[in-house]
Design a protein around this motif. Structure first.
Motif, PDB file in Angstrom:
ATOM      1  N   PHE A 113       0.844  -1.181   0.000  1.00 18.23           N
ATOM      2  CA  PHE A 113       0.000   0.000   0.000  1.00 18.23           C
ATOM      3  C   PHE A 113       0.888   1.242   0.000  1.00 18.23           C
ATOM      4  CE2 PHE A 113      -2.434  -3.420   1.729  1.00 18.23           C
ATOM      5  CZ  PHE A 113      -3.742  -3.211   1.314  1.00 18.23           C
ATOM      6  N   ALA A 114       0.446   2.269  -0.718  1.00 15.11           N
ATOM      7  CA  ALA A 114       1.242   3.489  -0.831  1.00 15.11           C
ATOM      8  C   ALA A 114       0.335   4.706  -0.839  1.00 15.11           C
ATOM      9  CB  ALA A 114       2.088   3.455  -2.099  1.00 15.11           C
ATOM     10  N   GLY A 115       0.891   5.834  -0.397  1.00 12.79           N
ATOM     11  CA  GLY A 115       0.111   7.066  -0.420  1.00 12.79           C
ATOM     12  C   GLY A 115       0.726   8.130   0.461  1.00 12.79           C
ATOM     13  N   GLY A 116      -0.136   8.987   0.983  1.00 13.00           N
ATOM     14  CA  GLY A 116       0.360  10.071   1.818  1.00 13.00           C
ATOM     15  C   GLY A 116      -0.742  11.053   2.173  1.00 13.00           C
ATOM     16  N   SER A 148       3.334  13.835   4.742  1.00 18.58           N
ATOM     17  CA  SER A 148       3.809  12.468   4.990  1.00 18.58           C
ATOM     18  C   SER A 148       3.636  11.633   3.733  1.00 18.58           C
ATOM     19  CB  SER A 148       3.028  11.818   6.135  1.00 18.58           C
ATOM     20  OG  SER A 148       3.261  12.475   7.359  1.00 18.58           O
ATOM     21  N   GLU A 149       4.650  10.851   3.413  1.00 16.50           N
ATOM     22  CA  GLU A 149       4.579   9.855   2.350  1.00 16.50           C
ATOM     23  C   GLU A 149       4.803   8.493   2.987  1.00 16.50           C
ATOM     24  OE1 GLU A 149       7.339  10.673  -0.757  1.00 16.50           O
ATOM     25  OE2 GLU A 149       6.642  12.740  -1.056  1.00 16.50           O
ATOM     26  N   VAL A 150       4.030   7.505   2.554  1.00 15.97           N
ATOM     27  CA  VAL A 150       4.079   6.200   3.214  1.00 15.97           C
ATOM     28  C   VAL A 150       4.051   5.077   2.181  1.00 15.97           C
ATOM     29  CG1 VAL A 150       2.926   4.656   4.843  1.00 15.97           C
ATOM     30  CG2 VAL A 150       2.871   7.123   5.229  1.00 15.97           C
ATOM     31  N   LEU A 151       4.874   4.056   2.424  1.00  8.04           N
ATOM     32  CA  LEU A 151       4.834   2.813   1.665  1.00  8.04           C
ATOM     33  C   LEU A 151       4.822   1.679   2.675  1.00  8.04           C
ATOM     34  CD1 LEU A 151       5.020   1.351  -1.117  1.00  8.04           C
ATOM     35  CD2 LEU A 151       7.513   1.273  -0.758  1.00  8.04           C
TER      36      LEU A 151
END
Length: 304
Positions: free
Chosen positions: A246-249, A268-271
Protein backbone atom coordinates in the motif's frame (compact mmCIF):
# COMPACT_ATOMS: atom_id res chain seq x y z
CA UNK A 1 -35.20 -3.05 -27.35
CA UNK A 2 -33.53 -1.76 -30.49
CA UNK A 3 -36.07 -3.56 -32.64
CA UNK A 4 -38.91 -2.05 -30.66
CA UNK A 5 -37.47 1.39 -31.23
CA UNK A 6 -37.13 0.73 -34.94
CA UNK A 7 -40.52 -0.94 -35.43
CA UNK A 8 -42.70 1.30 -33.33
CA UNK A 9 -43.09 3.80 -36.15
CA UNK A 10 -43.11 6.71 -33.73
CA UNK A 11 -39.57 8.00 -34.17
CA UNK A 12 -38.28 6.29 -31.02
CA UNK A 13 -34.62 5.53 -30.73
CA UNK A 14 -33.06 3.24 -28.18
CA UNK A 15 -31.45 6.21 -26.45
CA UNK A 16 -34.92 7.74 -26.05
CA UNK A 17 -36.06 4.71 -24.15
CA UNK A 18 -32.86 4.33 -22.12
CA UNK A 19 -31.12 7.70 -22.19
CA UNK A 20 -27.46 7.44 -21.30
CA UNK A 21 -27.13 4.18 -19.35
CA UNK A 22 -29.05 1.84 -17.11
CA UNK A 23 -27.51 2.19 -13.69
CA UNK A 24 -27.97 -0.34 -10.93
CA UNK A 25 -27.57 1.58 -7.68
CA UNK A 26 -27.50 -0.90 -4.83
CA UNK A 27 -29.93 -3.50 -6.11
CA UNK A 28 -32.64 -1.16 -7.48
CA UNK A 29 -32.53 -0.04 -11.12
CA UNK A 30 -32.74 3.72 -11.53
CA UNK A 31 -34.51 5.07 -14.59
CA UNK A 32 -34.46 8.43 -16.30
CA UNK A 33 -37.71 10.37 -16.53
CA UNK A 34 -37.90 9.99 -20.31
CA UNK A 35 -39.41 6.52 -19.94
CA UNK A 36 -43.09 5.94 -20.59
CA UNK A 37 -45.75 7.21 -18.20
CA UNK A 38 -48.90 5.52 -17.03
CA UNK A 39 -52.16 7.44 -17.66
CA UNK A 40 -52.55 10.27 -17.51
CA UNK A 41 -49.38 10.96 -19.46
CA UNK A 42 -47.43 14.02 -18.34
CA UNK A 43 -47.93 17.06 -20.54
CA UNK A 44 -44.20 17.14 -21.29
CA UNK A 45 -44.16 13.52 -22.51
CA UNK A 46 -41.89 12.92 -25.47
CA UNK A 47 -43.07 11.37 -28.78
CA UNK A 48 -41.25 8.23 -27.72
CA UNK A 49 -43.17 8.06 -24.44
CA UNK A 50 -46.46 8.58 -26.20
CA UNK A 51 -45.59 5.94 -28.79
CA UNK A 52 -44.79 3.35 -26.17
CA UNK A 53 -47.94 4.29 -24.30
CA UNK A 54 -50.03 3.70 -27.42
CA UNK A 55 -48.33 0.35 -28.02
CA UNK A 56 -49.88 -0.96 -24.82
CA UNK A 57 -48.94 -1.27 -21.17
CA UNK A 58 -48.49 -4.46 -19.24
CA UNK A 59 -45.49 -4.11 -16.97
CA UNK A 60 -44.88 -1.34 -14.45
CA UNK A 61 -41.87 -0.23 -12.49
CA UNK A 62 -41.28 2.70 -10.21
CA UNK A 63 -38.44 5.13 -10.67
CA UNK A 64 -38.06 8.16 -8.43
CA UNK A 65 -41.52 9.67 -7.97
CA UNK A 66 -43.01 8.54 -11.29
CA UNK A 67 -44.45 5.18 -12.29
CA UNK A 68 -43.71 3.92 -15.77
CA UNK A 69 -45.15 1.14 -17.94
CA UNK A 70 -43.73 -0.67 -20.88
CA UNK A 71 -45.19 -2.11 -24.03
CA UNK A 72 -45.60 -5.90 -24.21
CA UNK A 73 -42.83 -6.18 -26.79
CA UNK A 74 -40.56 -4.22 -24.47
CA UNK A 75 -41.63 -5.99 -21.32
CA UNK A 76 -40.05 -9.40 -21.76
CA UNK A 77 -36.74 -7.95 -22.92
CA UNK A 78 -36.79 -5.40 -20.13
CA UNK A 79 -37.46 -7.96 -17.43
CA UNK A 80 -34.67 -10.20 -18.71
CA UNK A 81 -32.33 -7.22 -18.83
CA UNK A 82 -33.22 -6.11 -15.32
CA UNK A 83 -32.92 -9.64 -13.92
CA UNK A 84 -29.47 -9.98 -15.42
CA UNK A 85 -28.36 -6.55 -14.23
CA UNK A 86 -29.65 -7.13 -10.72
CA UNK A 87 -27.98 -10.53 -10.49
CA UNK A 88 -24.73 -9.12 -11.83
CA UNK A 89 -25.05 -6.12 -9.54
CA UNK A 90 -25.57 -8.30 -6.47
CA UNK A 91 -22.70 -10.60 -7.35
CA UNK A 92 -20.42 -7.73 -8.22
CA UNK A 93 -21.31 -5.91 -5.03
CA UNK A 94 -20.62 -8.97 -2.89
CA UNK A 95 -17.33 -9.57 -4.67
CA UNK A 96 -16.32 -5.94 -4.21
CA UNK A 97 -17.16 -5.97 -0.52
CA UNK A 98 -15.27 -9.21 -0.02
CA UNK A 99 -12.20 -7.78 -1.75
CA UNK A 100 -12.44 -4.62 0.34
CA UNK A 101 -12.61 -6.63 3.56
CA UNK A 102 -9.59 -8.68 2.52
CA UNK A 103 -7.60 -5.57 1.64
CA UNK A 104 -8.57 -3.92 4.94
CA UNK A 105 -7.38 -6.98 6.85
CA UNK A 106 -4.14 -7.05 4.84
CA UNK A 107 -3.41 -3.35 5.41
CA UNK A 108 -4.07 -3.58 9.14
CA UNK A 109 -1.91 -6.69 9.52
CA UNK A 110 0.95 -5.02 7.64
CA UNK A 111 0.82 -1.94 9.85
CA UNK A 112 0.74 -3.82 13.16
CA UNK A 113 4.06 -4.74 14.75
CA UNK A 114 7.46 -3.42 15.77
CA UNK A 115 9.81 -1.79 13.28
CA UNK A 116 13.32 -0.35 13.36
CA UNK A 117 15.43 1.96 11.18
CA UNK A 118 18.67 0.66 12.74
CA UNK A 119 20.04 -0.80 9.49
CA UNK A 120 19.48 2.46 7.61
CA UNK A 121 21.05 4.46 10.44
CA UNK A 122 24.14 2.26 10.30
CA UNK A 123 24.47 2.81 6.54
CA UNK A 124 23.93 6.57 6.70
CA UNK A 125 24.42 7.80 10.28
CA UNK A 126 24.64 11.43 9.19
CA UNK A 127 21.24 11.34 7.51
CA UNK A 128 19.09 8.99 9.61
CA UNK A 129 18.60 8.16 13.25
CA UNK A 130 18.00 4.75 14.79
CA UNK A 131 14.25 4.94 15.47
CA UNK A 132 11.91 2.35 16.92
CA UNK A 133 8.31 2.38 15.67
CA UNK A 134 5.48 0.27 17.05
CA UNK A 135 1.80 -0.07 16.18
CA UNK A 136 -0.52 -1.95 18.53
CA UNK A 137 -4.20 -2.84 17.91
CA UNK A 138 -6.46 -1.42 20.61
CA UNK A 139 -10.19 -1.56 21.37
CA UNK A 140 -10.89 -5.06 19.97
CA UNK A 141 -14.58 -4.55 20.73
CA UNK A 142 -14.61 -1.71 18.19
CA UNK A 143 -12.60 -3.54 15.54
CA UNK A 144 -14.61 -4.71 12.52
CA UNK A 145 -13.87 -5.62 8.92
CA UNK A 146 -14.29 -1.91 8.16
CA UNK A 147 -12.43 -0.30 11.05
CA UNK A 148 -9.27 -0.79 13.12
CA UNK A 149 -7.71 1.35 15.84
CA UNK A 150 -3.94 1.34 16.39
CA UNK A 151 -1.77 2.92 19.09
CA UNK A 152 1.41 4.29 17.51
CA UNK A 153 4.62 5.08 19.33
CA UNK A 154 8.00 6.29 18.09
CA UNK A 155 11.19 6.63 20.12
CA UNK A 156 14.92 6.75 19.53
CA UNK A 157 16.72 3.49 20.23
CA UNK A 158 18.65 5.19 23.00
CA UNK A 159 15.48 6.35 24.78
CA UNK A 160 12.92 3.65 24.10
CA UNK A 161 11.07 4.41 27.35
CA UNK A 162 10.60 8.07 26.36
CA UNK A 163 8.69 8.15 23.06
CA UNK A 164 8.75 11.46 21.23
CA UNK A 165 5.58 10.67 19.29
CA UNK A 166 2.35 9.04 20.44
CA UNK A 167 -0.76 8.84 18.28
CA UNK A 168 -3.83 6.75 17.57
CA UNK A 169 -4.58 5.75 13.97
CA UNK A 170 -8.00 4.78 12.72
CA UNK A 171 -7.73 2.67 9.57
CA UNK A 172 -10.82 2.26 7.39
CA UNK A 173 -11.94 2.07 3.75
CA UNK A 174 -13.01 5.18 1.88
CA UNK A 175 -16.44 5.60 0.40
CA UNK A 176 -16.29 5.91 -3.37
CA UNK A 177 -16.99 9.65 -3.25
CA UNK A 178 -14.01 10.14 -0.89
CA UNK A 179 -11.44 8.25 -2.95
CA UNK A 180 -8.63 10.38 -4.34
CA UNK A 181 -5.58 9.97 -6.52
CA UNK A 182 -2.34 9.79 -4.54
CA UNK A 183 1.28 9.87 -5.64
CA UNK A 184 3.14 6.59 -5.31
CA UNK A 185 6.27 7.42 -3.27
CA UNK A 186 9.50 6.78 -5.11
CA UNK A 187 7.90 5.77 -8.40
CA UNK A 188 9.90 6.61 -11.53
CA UNK A 189 8.48 8.03 -13.65
CA UNK A 190 6.07 9.52 -11.10
CA UNK A 191 2.79 7.61 -10.96
CA UNK A 192 -0.47 7.88 -9.07
CA UNK A 193 -3.06 5.40 -7.84
CA UNK A 194 -6.57 5.62 -6.48
CA UNK A 195 -6.59 5.63 -2.68
CA UNK A 196 -9.31 3.41 -1.27
CA UNK A 197 -8.21 3.47 2.39
CA UNK A 198 -7.46 6.15 4.94
CA UNK A 199 -5.47 6.23 8.15
CA UNK A 200 -6.88 9.02 10.31
CA UNK A 201 -4.53 10.49 12.91
CA UNK A 202 -5.59 11.35 16.48
CA UNK A 203 -3.86 13.08 19.36
CA UNK A 204 -4.17 11.44 22.77
CA UNK A 205 -5.10 13.58 25.79
CA UNK A 206 -2.72 12.97 28.68
CA UNK A 207 -0.58 10.84 26.41
CA UNK A 208 2.16 10.50 29.02
CA UNK A 209 -0.07 7.99 30.81
CA UNK A 210 0.22 5.67 27.81
CA UNK A 211 3.98 5.71 27.39
CA UNK A 212 5.39 2.27 26.57
CA UNK A 213 1.89 0.87 26.06
CA UNK A 214 2.90 -0.79 22.80
CA UNK A 215 1.85 -4.42 22.94
CA UNK A 216 -0.44 -3.78 25.90
CA UNK A 217 -3.95 -2.91 24.60
CA UNK A 218 -5.42 -3.33 28.10
CA UNK A 219 -3.88 0.03 28.98
CA UNK A 220 -6.48 1.73 26.76
CA UNK A 221 -9.62 0.43 28.47
CA UNK A 222 -10.30 3.83 30.07
CA UNK A 223 -9.78 5.72 26.81
CA UNK A 224 -12.51 6.11 24.16
CA UNK A 225 -12.47 7.50 20.61
CA UNK A 226 -14.62 10.42 21.74
CA UNK A 227 -11.76 11.55 23.99
CA UNK A 228 -9.29 11.79 21.12
CA UNK A 229 -8.50 14.91 19.06
CA UNK A 230 -8.54 14.30 15.33
CA UNK A 231 -5.70 16.06 13.52
CA UNK A 232 -7.52 17.48 10.53
CA UNK A 233 -5.63 17.42 7.26
CA UNK A 234 -3.11 14.88 8.59
CA UNK A 235 -4.88 11.72 7.43
CA UNK A 236 -2.87 9.43 5.17
CA UNK A 237 -4.64 8.19 2.03
CA UNK A 238 -3.53 4.75 0.89
CA UNK A 239 -3.87 2.81 -2.36
CA UNK A 240 -3.17 -0.89 -2.81
CA UNK A 241 -0.61 -0.92 -5.64
CA UNK A 242 0.22 -4.63 -5.45
CA UNK A 243 -0.70 -7.58 -3.22
CA UNK A 244 0.29 -6.72 0.36
CA UNK A 245 1.63 -3.35 -0.76
CA UNK A 246 0.00 0.00 0.00
CA UNK A 247 1.24 3.49 -0.83
CA UNK A 248 0.11 7.07 -0.42
CA UNK A 249 0.36 10.07 1.82
CA UNK A 250 -1.27 13.23 3.09
CA UNK A 251 -3.10 15.61 0.78
CA UNK A 252 -1.92 19.16 0.17
CA UNK A 253 -0.77 21.46 2.98
CA UNK A 254 -3.68 20.99 5.35
CA UNK A 255 -1.76 19.22 8.10
CA UNK A 256 -0.95 22.25 10.23
CA UNK A 257 2.30 22.13 12.18
CA UNK A 258 2.91 23.36 15.71
CA UNK A 259 5.59 25.66 14.24
CA UNK A 260 8.33 23.21 15.21
CA UNK A 261 11.53 24.55 13.66
CA UNK A 262 9.51 27.18 11.83
CA UNK A 263 7.30 24.71 9.96
CA UNK A 264 3.86 25.90 8.85
CA UNK A 265 2.59 22.50 7.68
CA UNK A 266 3.64 18.85 7.51
CA UNK A 267 3.45 16.24 4.77
CA UNK A 268 3.81 12.47 4.99
CA UNK A 269 4.58 9.85 2.35
CA UNK A 270 4.08 6.20 3.21
CA UNK A 271 4.83 2.81 1.66
CA UNK A 272 3.63 -0.29 3.54
CA UNK A 273 4.91 -3.77 2.60
CA UNK A 274 5.48 -7.15 4.21
CA UNK A 275 9.09 -6.17 4.91
CA UNK A 276 8.14 -3.01 6.77
CA UNK A 277 7.38 0.64 6.17
CA UNK A 278 8.97 3.58 4.43
CA UNK A 279 7.83 6.91 5.82
CA UNK A 280 8.89 10.42 4.92
CA UNK A 281 7.59 13.10 7.27
CA UNK A 282 8.66 16.64 6.44
CA UNK A 283 7.89 20.13 7.69
CA UNK A 284 7.61 23.15 5.39
CA UNK A 285 7.35 26.87 6.02
CA UNK A 286 4.79 29.19 4.42
CA UNK A 287 6.99 29.57 1.33
CA UNK A 288 7.23 25.81 0.85
CA UNK A 289 10.80 25.56 2.08
CA UNK A 290 11.76 22.25 3.68
CA UNK A 291 12.68 23.07 7.31
CA UNK A 292 12.76 19.69 9.06
CA UNK A 293 12.68 15.97 8.36
CA UNK A 294 14.97 13.70 6.37
CA UNK A 295 16.39 15.41 3.31
CA UNK A 296 17.58 12.54 1.15
CA UNK A 297 14.60 10.22 1.27
CA UNK A 298 12.22 8.29 3.50
CA UNK A 299 13.02 6.44 6.69
CA UNK A 300 13.15 2.68 6.17
CA UNK A 301 11.55 0.78 9.02
CA UNK A 302 12.25 -2.95 8.90
CA UNK A 303 9.87 -5.34 10.66
CA UNK A 304 11.45 -6.86 13.76
Amino acid sequence: LARFGQDSGNGCKIEDIFPQSLSVGGFAPQFRNSLCGRPPLPVESSPCERGVYRAGMSISATAGHRTFAYAPRLGAALLALLAGCMAAGAGGCQSSLRAQREQQASLTALMVGSFSSAAQAQRAPDDYRDIHLSMTPIWPERTTDREAWLYVEQATSTARNKPYRQRVYRVLPLDKAQQVEVAIPGSQPPRTALATFISEVYKIPGQQAFMNADGDPARFVGLTPEMLEKLEGCSVYLAMIAPDTFAGGTQGSGCVSSAFRGADYVTSEVLVTKAGLRTWDRGFDKLGNHVWGAEKGPYEFVRE
